[in-house]
Write a protein that holds these residues in place. Structure first.
Motif, PDB file in Angstrom:
ATOM      1  N   SER A  15      -1.309   4.270   4.358  1.00  0.00           N
ATOM      2  CA  SER A  15      -2.508   3.476   4.077  1.00  0.00           C
ATOM      3  C   SER A  15      -2.835   2.469   5.172  1.00  0.00           C
ATOM      4  O   SER A  15      -3.858   1.790   5.106  1.00  0.00           O
ATOM      5  N   LYS A  60      -6.905   7.544   3.194  1.00  0.00           N
ATOM      6  CA  LYS A  60      -5.909   6.835   3.998  1.00  0.00           C
ATOM      7  C   LYS A  60      -6.180   7.096   5.476  1.00  0.00           C
ATOM      8  O   LYS A  60      -6.529   8.222   5.855  1.00  0.00           O
ATOM      9  N   HIS A  74      -6.508   7.612  -5.829  1.00  0.00           N
ATOM     10  CA  HIS A  74      -7.077   6.980  -4.639  1.00  0.00           C
ATOM     11  C   HIS A  74      -8.543   6.618  -4.807  1.00  0.00           C
ATOM     12  O   HIS A  74      -9.122   5.928  -3.959  1.00  0.00           O
ATOM     13  N   SER A  93      -6.588  -0.980   0.215  1.00  0.00           N
ATOM     14  CA  SER A  93      -7.396   0.010  -0.497  1.00  0.00           C
ATOM     15  C   SER A  93      -8.589   0.381   0.374  1.00  0.00           C
ATOM     16  O   SER A  93      -9.260  -0.489   0.932  1.00  0.00           O
ATOM     17  N   TRP A  94      -8.847   1.679   0.470  1.00  0.00           N
ATOM     18  CA  TRP A  94      -9.960   2.185   1.275  1.00  0.00           C
ATOM     19  C   TRP A  94     -11.019   2.841   0.392  1.00  0.00           C
ATOM     20  O   TRP A  94     -11.848   3.607   0.869  1.00  0.00           O
ATOM     21  N   GLY A 126       0.823  -1.207   0.000  1.00  0.00           N
ATOM     22  CA  GLY A 126       0.000   0.000   0.000  1.00  0.00           C
ATOM     23  C   GLY A 126       0.850   1.246   0.000  1.00  0.00           C
ATOM     24  O   GLY A 126       2.065   1.207   0.219  1.00  0.00           O
ATOM     25  N   TYR A 127       0.205   2.376  -0.242  1.00  0.00           N
ATOM     26  CA  TYR A 127       0.898   3.660  -0.244  1.00  0.00           C
ATOM     27  C   TYR A 127       1.219   4.090   1.191  1.00  0.00           C
ATOM     28  O   TYR A 127       0.677   3.548   2.157  1.00  0.00           O
ATOM     29  N   ASP A 164      -4.616  10.183   7.096  1.00  0.00           N
ATOM     30  CA  ASP A 164      -5.262  11.475   6.857  1.00  0.00           C
ATOM     31  C   ASP A 164      -6.134  11.863   8.051  1.00  0.00           C
ATOM     32  O   ASP A 164      -6.199  13.037   8.430  1.00  0.00           O
TER      33      ASP A 164
END
Length: 603
Positions: free
Chosen positions: A55, A371, A488, A308-309, A51-52, A374
């Motif tokens: 994340s 994410k 995203h 992934s969100w 993931g980034y 955030d």
């Protein structure tokens, strides 16, 4: 007593630091990523968590660790952090491999599968993993692997490699080795000065010893006690190019070894043992760009879980990112039930009004990259502003928190880009976009760059746009429809053509001193700016139910517009109609028009 913003649990930007805090609410506030199947992760063939940055990779590893211990209180786990290896220790590892493959003599074949033709850290990582497993088994009274003749052979083989220890575990790479092979003994140094030819023989002995250890390892007898290794913080930063490539090579080979060992475990059947490894997406991109990747993507494919969100309905209160925020509010309120009714009550209480014309959930999600970090960054900014005693999230609170949130968000994006750009290049990128435009065309971008850095060619510019899009610095917006595209949100890769513009993420604009409003103010000074009440002949480019998308021209400049709440049955695409300018829609970047009932256009 009224619950206020400052009562909401924020957590830490780094999950590792958060878990170390004895007063944390990490596990209570945790939301499982929708893309993760915990059962499959534990019992299936998935072991890479990709993931980034931000994340939730580290958070998932810690939650998984806690979950495994809850499932079986005899579970043994162990963590290895790549970032904990200092630059000096990495340099020592590098010296061993670098000096060997730089030998002028012919390449040496060590076994049927391995020919050391270029720098490789494969055998060093294998040795470090074997040592960690050996140390863990001894420390836990041989509860991981049975102490039988196979274990004795494995341990005896590893003891042929002697080194100076630093503490209980080989987290630090030793300065000197002694390798016993048969009746011969070799010295292998990771320091700068030693005899090259002897090093060649010593490294060959080192490789043969690890091969023998691997053979013995495959025959070990696993107990019923679950054992899991967690590998995290696989970082590399673009500063000195040689150090950067060294670290990328080390990370590449670490991933290969993790995969190989896990495949050995899978071949044993359903035994409770696995190595979980988090992988940052940008690190994989850097490996593919700067060094020989050796089909790394093929090695990880099928064994990875992608964090992934994203949710198709980006405005829903059920969006997993908003759920993280809502759960932390529930903790602050002391609410134990987190059902739909409770969530609705919390939303009505804490998000009572629209913010700048947007529904609060939609506005909140627009400020994120979907994410978990955030949320932490936003809540920390709210805690640090003068509105932290308020009991809801409203326009006032956002105005007070946005400057810090924008600045901290920019730092996060720059750290993500640091895997592909050195500090000087990152500084140049900031100069390009600071004070530029919130929305811009490809032509405007090229003109801006050519004025500041004329040495940048089109290949470089396209690479920059691809990288900025991938990390969420920019997105795309279709000129006529106002449709947005973001990495995203599941839109892979930027759209580079004249029908789409680029748009800078809303959360970064304050830090860059730009806004859509400023874009419009700049436009107002131009000769060809459109004014409310003006009449134009517009061409219908797209027809929808109750909506016409049109385009019109003034002084040879094309503008996009929309006519809403209209019966479209009597209109066709390509038809020209007389319209009057009503106002400008800043959200969709187009002019709202109405039909000119008189069907007359000003001369």
């Amino acid at each position: 007593m009224t619950t206020t913003i400052k009562d909401i649990y924020t957590g830490k930007l780094d999950a590792r630091n958060e878990v170390l805090n004895p007063n944390n609410n990490f596990y209570k506030s945790f939301i499982m990523p929708p893309s993760v199947d915990m059962e499959e992760l534990i019992n299936g063939d998935k072991f890479f968590i990709k993931g980034y940055k931000g994340s939730g990779k580290t958070a998932l590893l810690y939650y998984l660790n806690n979950h495994l211990h809850n499932l079986n209180d005899k579970t043994i786990t162990s963590f290895i952090y790549f970032k904990d290896y200092s630059n000096l220790q990495k340099a020592s590892m590098n010296n061993v491999t670098q000096k060997f493959y730089n030998q002028s003599e012919e390449n040496v074949v060590f076994d049927k599968k391995t020919m050391i033709k270029e720098q490789s850290f494969i055998y060093i990582w294998r040795w470090l993993f074997f040592e960690r497993i050996r140390e863990d088994n001894i420390a836990n009274n041989y509860e991981i692997f049975k102490k039988d003749e196979n274990w004795t052979m494995f341990e005896k083989t590893l003891r042929n490699i002697s080194y100076e220890k630093y503490g209980d575990r080989p987290n630090k790479f030793p300065k000197n080795f002694k390798i016993s092979l048969g009746y011969a003994q070799f010295s292998l140094s990771s320091e700068l000065s030693f005899d090259g030819k002897m090093n060649s023989q010593a490294y060959a002995a080192f490789v043969e010893t690890i091969d023998q250890a691997a053979t013995a390892f495959n025959k070990l007898t696993k107990t019923d006690v679950p054992y899991y290794l967690f590998i995290d913080e696989l970082e590399a930063y673009f500063s000195d190019i040689q150090i950067f490539k060294r670290d990328l090579t080390m990370l590449r080979d670490l991933i290969f070894v993790v995969k190989d060992l896990n495949c050995v475990f899978l071949s044993w059947g359903k035994v409770p043992i696995k190595i979980f490894c988090s992988i940052r997406t940008e690190i994989i991109n850097s490996i593919n760009r700067f060094i020989v990747a050796k089909e790394l993507n093929k090695a990880t494919s099928g064994y990875e879980v992608l964090l992934s969100w994203n949710l198709t309905n980006s405005n829903s209160p059920k969006h997993p990112i908003f759920q993280i925020m809502l759960k932390r509010i529930a903790l602050a309120e002391g609410v134990e039930e987190f059902d739909d009714e409770t969530q609705l009550e919390l939303i009505n209480k804490w998000f009572p009004e629209k913010i700048y014309g947007f529904e609060p959930v939609e506005f909140f999600l627009m400020q994120t990259w979907y994410k978990p970090r955030d949320i932490v960054r936003f809540l920390l900014s709210c805690h640090n502003c003068i509105g932290n005693t308020r009991d809801c999230f409203d326009s006032f609170l956002y105005q007070q928190a946005i400057e810090e949130y924008s600045s901290e968000s920019m730092k996060e994006v720059m750290e993500e880009l640091n895997a592909n750009y050195n500090p000087e290049e990152l500084s140049q990128l900031m100069l390009i976009f600071r004070g530029f435009k919130a929305q811009f065309s490809l032509k405007e971008f090229k003109k801006r760059v050519s004025e500041l850095y004329p040495e940048y060619d089109n290949i470089k510019l396209n690479q920059i746009l691809n990288d900025l899009y991938r990390v969420g610095f920019i997105g795309n917006v279709e000129i006529l429809s106002g449709t947005y595209a973001w990495q995203h949100r599941g839109n892979d890769g930027p759209i580079i053509n004249n029908d789409w513009n680029f748009v800078i993420h809303k959360a970064l604009r304050k830090n860059l001193l730009i806004s859509s409003k400023q874009d419009n103010i700049r436009m107002s000074g131009k000769k060809n700016f459109v004014y409310e009440g003006e009449k134009y002949d517009a061409t219908i480019v797209k027809k929808y139910y109750n909506l016409l998308l049109v385009e019109f021209y003034k002084n040879d400049r094309r503008y996009k517009g929309a006519i809403i709440d209209i019966d479209t049955d009597n209109y066709e695409e390509g038809q020209t109609i007389a319209c009057i300018v009503k106002n400008y829609n800043d959200e969709h970047k187009k002019w709202n028009l109405i039909l000119d009932e008189t069907n007359e256009k000003d001369a």
